[in-house]
Motif scaffolding. Structure first.
Motif, PDB file in Angstrom:
ATOM      1  N   VAL A  44       0.841  -1.200   0.000  1.00 56.01           N
ATOM      2  CA  VAL A  44       0.000   0.000   0.000  1.00 56.01           C
ATOM      3  C   VAL A  44       0.877   1.252   0.000  1.00 56.01           C
ATOM      4  CG1 VAL A  44      -1.642   1.331   1.379  1.00 56.01           C
ATOM      5  CG2 VAL A  44      -1.952  -1.128   1.097  1.00 56.01           C
ATOM      6  N   PHE A  45       1.947   1.225   0.776  1.00 52.82           N
ATOM      7  CA  PHE A  45       2.847   2.371   0.871  1.00 52.82           C
ATOM      8  C   PHE A  45       3.575   2.606  -0.449  1.00 52.82           C
ATOM      9  CE2 PHE A  45       6.650   4.705   2.107  1.00 52.82           C
ATOM     10  CZ  PHE A  45       6.193   5.571   3.093  1.00 52.82           C
ATOM     11  N   ALA A  46       4.121   1.552  -1.035  1.00 52.51           N
ATOM     12  CA  ALA A  46       4.945   1.696  -2.240  1.00 52.51           C
ATOM     13  C   ALA A  46       4.116   1.942  -3.489  1.00 52.51           C
ATOM     14  CB  ALA A  46       5.816   0.461  -2.431  1.00 52.51           C
ATOM     15  N   LEU A  47       2.943   1.317  -3.568  1.00 54.77           N
ATOM     16  CA  LEU A  47       2.172   1.375  -4.801  1.00 54.77           C
ATOM     17  C   LEU A  47       1.286   2.608  -4.909  1.00 54.77           C
ATOM     18  CD1 LEU A  47       3.189  -1.487  -5.309  1.00 54.77           C
ATOM     19  CD2 LEU A  47       0.878  -2.111  -6.022  1.00 54.77           C
ATOM     20  N   PHE A  48       0.864   3.164  -3.758  1.00 57.59           N
ATOM     21  CA  PHE A  48      -0.111   4.243  -3.916  1.00 57.59           C
ATOM     22  C   PHE A  48      -0.017   5.342  -2.868  1.00 57.59           C
ATOM     23  CE2 PHE A  48      -4.174   6.248  -4.778  1.00 57.59           C
ATOM     24  CZ  PHE A  48      -4.290   6.089  -6.149  1.00 57.59           C
ATOM     25  N   TRP A  49      -0.148   5.003  -1.573  1.00 59.38           N
ATOM     26  CA  TRP A  49      -0.349   6.044  -0.579  1.00 59.38           C
ATOM     27  C   TRP A  49       0.917   6.525   0.103  1.00 59.38           C
ATOM     28  CZ3 TRP A  49      -4.261   8.774  -1.325  1.00 59.38           C
ATOM     29  CH2 TRP A  49      -5.497   8.239  -1.695  1.00 59.38           C
ATOM     30  N   GLY A  50       2.031   5.843  -0.066  1.00 57.80           N
ATOM     31  CA  GLY A  50       3.257   6.273   0.594  1.00 57.80           C
ATOM     32  C   GLY A  50       3.751   7.618   0.104  1.00 57.80           C
ATOM     33  N   TYR A  51       3.769   7.801  -1.201  1.00 57.45           N
ATOM     34  CA  TYR A  51       4.250   9.060  -1.789  1.00 57.45           C
ATOM     35  C   TYR A  51       3.376  10.244  -1.358  1.00 57.45           C
ATOM     36  CZ  TYR A  51       6.316  12.114  -5.384  1.00 57.45           C
ATOM     37  OH  TYR A  51       6.959  13.133  -6.033  1.00 57.45           O
ATOM     38  N   PRO A  52       2.038  10.169  -1.510  1.00 56.14           N
ATOM     39  CA  PRO A  52       1.206  11.292  -1.032  1.00 56.14           C
ATOM     40  C   PRO A  52       1.323  11.509   0.479  1.00 56.14           C
ATOM     41  CG  PRO A  52      -0.038   9.910  -2.539  1.00 56.14           C
ATOM     42  CD  PRO A  52       1.238   9.182  -2.238  1.00 56.14           C
ATOM     43  N   PHE A  53       1.460  10.424   1.246  1.00 58.17           N
ATOM     44  CA  PHE A  53       1.598  10.557   2.695  1.00 58.17           C
ATOM     45  C   PHE A  53       2.838  11.362   3.051  1.00 58.17           C
ATOM     46  CE2 PHE A  53       3.496   8.548   6.588  1.00 58.17           C
ATOM     47  CZ  PHE A  53       2.656   9.161   7.517  1.00 58.17           C
ATOM     48  N   MET A  54       3.951  11.056   2.397  1.00 57.10           N
ATOM     49  CA  MET A  54       5.188  11.758   2.703  1.00 57.10           C
ATOM     50  C   MET A  54       5.160  13.194   2.191  1.00 57.10           C
ATOM     51  SD  MET A  54       8.170   8.840   2.225  1.00 57.10           S
ATOM     52  CE  MET A  54       7.554   8.142   0.680  1.00 57.10           C
ATOM     53  N   VAL A  55       4.610  13.418   0.985  1.00 54.20           N
ATOM     54  CA  VAL A  55       4.641  14.755   0.378  1.00 54.20           C
ATOM     55  C   VAL A  55       3.577  15.669   0.976  1.00 54.20           C
ATOM     56  CG1 VAL A  55       4.344  16.032  -1.770  1.00 54.20           C
ATOM     57  CG2 VAL A  55       5.675  13.914  -1.764  1.00 54.20           C
TER      58      VAL A  55
END
Length: 445
Positions: free
Chosen positions: A231-242
């Motif tokens: 879930v983190f790598a494929l979709f929500w990790g990037y928006p969560f961090m940014v």
């Protein structure tokens, strides 16, 4: 076996899986661009990832049956063709609905690759080398995330949406060109390489695989270890961090690369541990799940701003979860004969991706509830804190089921070996030693 030809097949299989991961993870890097391109809310946009993973999970069992019937070669090549077509559709899609169709094709193709290459490994290699090679397969394949995070993202942000996704499609075509002359089902090489004579026989093998308690143990091991990282790598990790943590996009991309690097380091170690301590594999899984839970709690509970080193710790623990999920396939390998490993691995692979698409979709719903559907730029850290908590009850349920299935597997293994006295771990150790001395490579307990 273990010949030069075996290693060539392994190398092409790894490249095919790397390409599959590139197609799978390309959406995570492009999630911000997708929000702008399709003007979509979080829950609507998450359907791109959810449908892809849902199709992947739903097709695992049918794919496993087809591997046992047709052999892995046809499934690898067909899967790559589906992914190439799907990425081409995404590249030219004028609307979210058509892009979803493209990602469904990507998910269908992706579903065929990994378990097929696992079957190739079990055909062309033997003994304790197999779990270690499966770890290398899983972790080298994750370099596809690096391809998505760096060259794919560079093309996306310079040339645009269509050239980036068409480039990804071309990479799948290259894998087909390499695979056609190299990949082989290995008929005549291994006793377990021969496919089922009929589809009904392959379906019967599926039923037999599911009845093995060790196969179900592998399902739950995969369920609890893989889902959070996917879930983190494929979709929500990037928006969560940014958007949530306020990190720079370059830092977020670097964290996705760090996840891959962690797997490359930890994967071979876990492979050795599963070979040397087969009776402690479930303990290893539970320990890693606990580690990931602690890391998430620290990040979500830390007062803003969350320090970058703590995010690095979270990413490293999630990176460990990827290779840990391979232990689920090792359960399948040691409790099933080679001839039905396609269906057994398919059952196991359903686990992590079922948890993943459920978590992914629920996170989108929670974020929409907090933002009023205003889009990613309106997501706050508090919204992400609540949204990311949906992982805990889902993975917690998986832990409960894992412990139940582990107890059942231990009991059945002891009973099947005719050992009814003494501490259970002593009985299991004796049973394992008896199997090793008997030279059983299929791992029927």
């Amino acid at each position: 076996m273990n010949s030069r030809r075996s290693w060539i097949i392994f190398s092409v299989g790894v490249f095919a899986y790397l390409v599959a991961i590139t197609q799978r993870s390309s959406l995570g890097v492009a999630s911000v661009d997708a929000s702008e391109r399709f003007s979509s809310t979080a829950s609507a946009l998450s359907t791109l990832g959810v449908m892809q993973l849902a199709v992947y999970a739903l097709l695992q069992v049918p794919v496993g049956v087809l591997i046992d019937r047709l052999g892995p070669r046809a499934l690898v090549l067909g899967g790559l063709a589906f992914m190439a077509a799907g990425q081409a559709v995404v590249a030219v899609a004028p609307s979210l609905s058509l892009a979803v169709v493209g990602r469904i094709l990507v998910g269908a193709g992706d579903a065929a690759v990994f378990t097929s290459v696992l079957r190739l490994n079990n055909t062309w290699f033997t003994g304790s080398r197999v779990p270690q090679l499966n770890q290398w397969l899983g972790n080298l394949g994750q370099l596809g995330q690096v391809v998505s995070a760096i060259p794919f993202a560079a093309v996306l942000h310079t040339a645009g949406w269509a050239p980036a996704f068409l480039s990804a499609a071309a990479l799948a075509v290259l894998a087909i060109v390499l695979g056609i002359p190299v990949l082989s089902n290995g008929a005549g090489v291994s006793p377990g390489a021969q496919g089922a004579a009929t589809l009904s026989e392959a379906i019967a093998q599926l039923e037999a695989s599911f009845k093995r308690a060790g196969t179900r143990l592998g399902f739950w091991a995969h369920f609890v270890t893989q889902s959070s990282g996917v879930v983190f790598a494929l979709f929500w990790g990037y928006p969560f961090m940014v958007f949530g943590l306020g990190m720079e996009p370059a830092f977020a991309s670097g964290m996705l690369t760090l996840m891959v690097g962690t797997g490359l380091v930890i994967g071979p170690i876990l492979g050795l541990l599963t070979v040397r301590h087969p009776m402690r594999r479930s303990n290893l899984v539970l320990g890693i799940v606990a580690l990931m839970a602690v890391a998430w709690i620290l990040v979500l509970a830390w007062p803003a701003p969350v320090p970058a080193p703590l995010v690095v710790v979270l990413v490293i623990t999630l990176g460990i979860g990827g290779p840990a999920s391979q232990i689920g396939f090792d359960f399948a390998r040691t409790f099933n004969p080679r001839r039905r490993l396609g269906s057994a691995n398919g059952i196991v692979n359903v686990g992590g991706f079922t948890a993943s698409f459920v978590i992914m979709f629920l996170i989108g719903l929670v974020l929409d509830a907090f933002s009023g559907g205003a889009g990613e730029a309106s997501y706050t850290l508090d919204a992400f804190r609540v949204a990311m908590l949906v992982q805990f009850p889902i993975i917690g349920f998986g832990v409960v089921m894992l412990v139940r299935e582990r107890n059942r597997t231990r009991r059945l293994l002891a009973e099947e070996q005719g050992i009814q006295v003494g501490p259970l771990w002593v009985a299991l150790s004796r049973a394992w030693g008896r199997r090793r001395r008997g030279g059983a490579s299929s791992g029927q307990a």
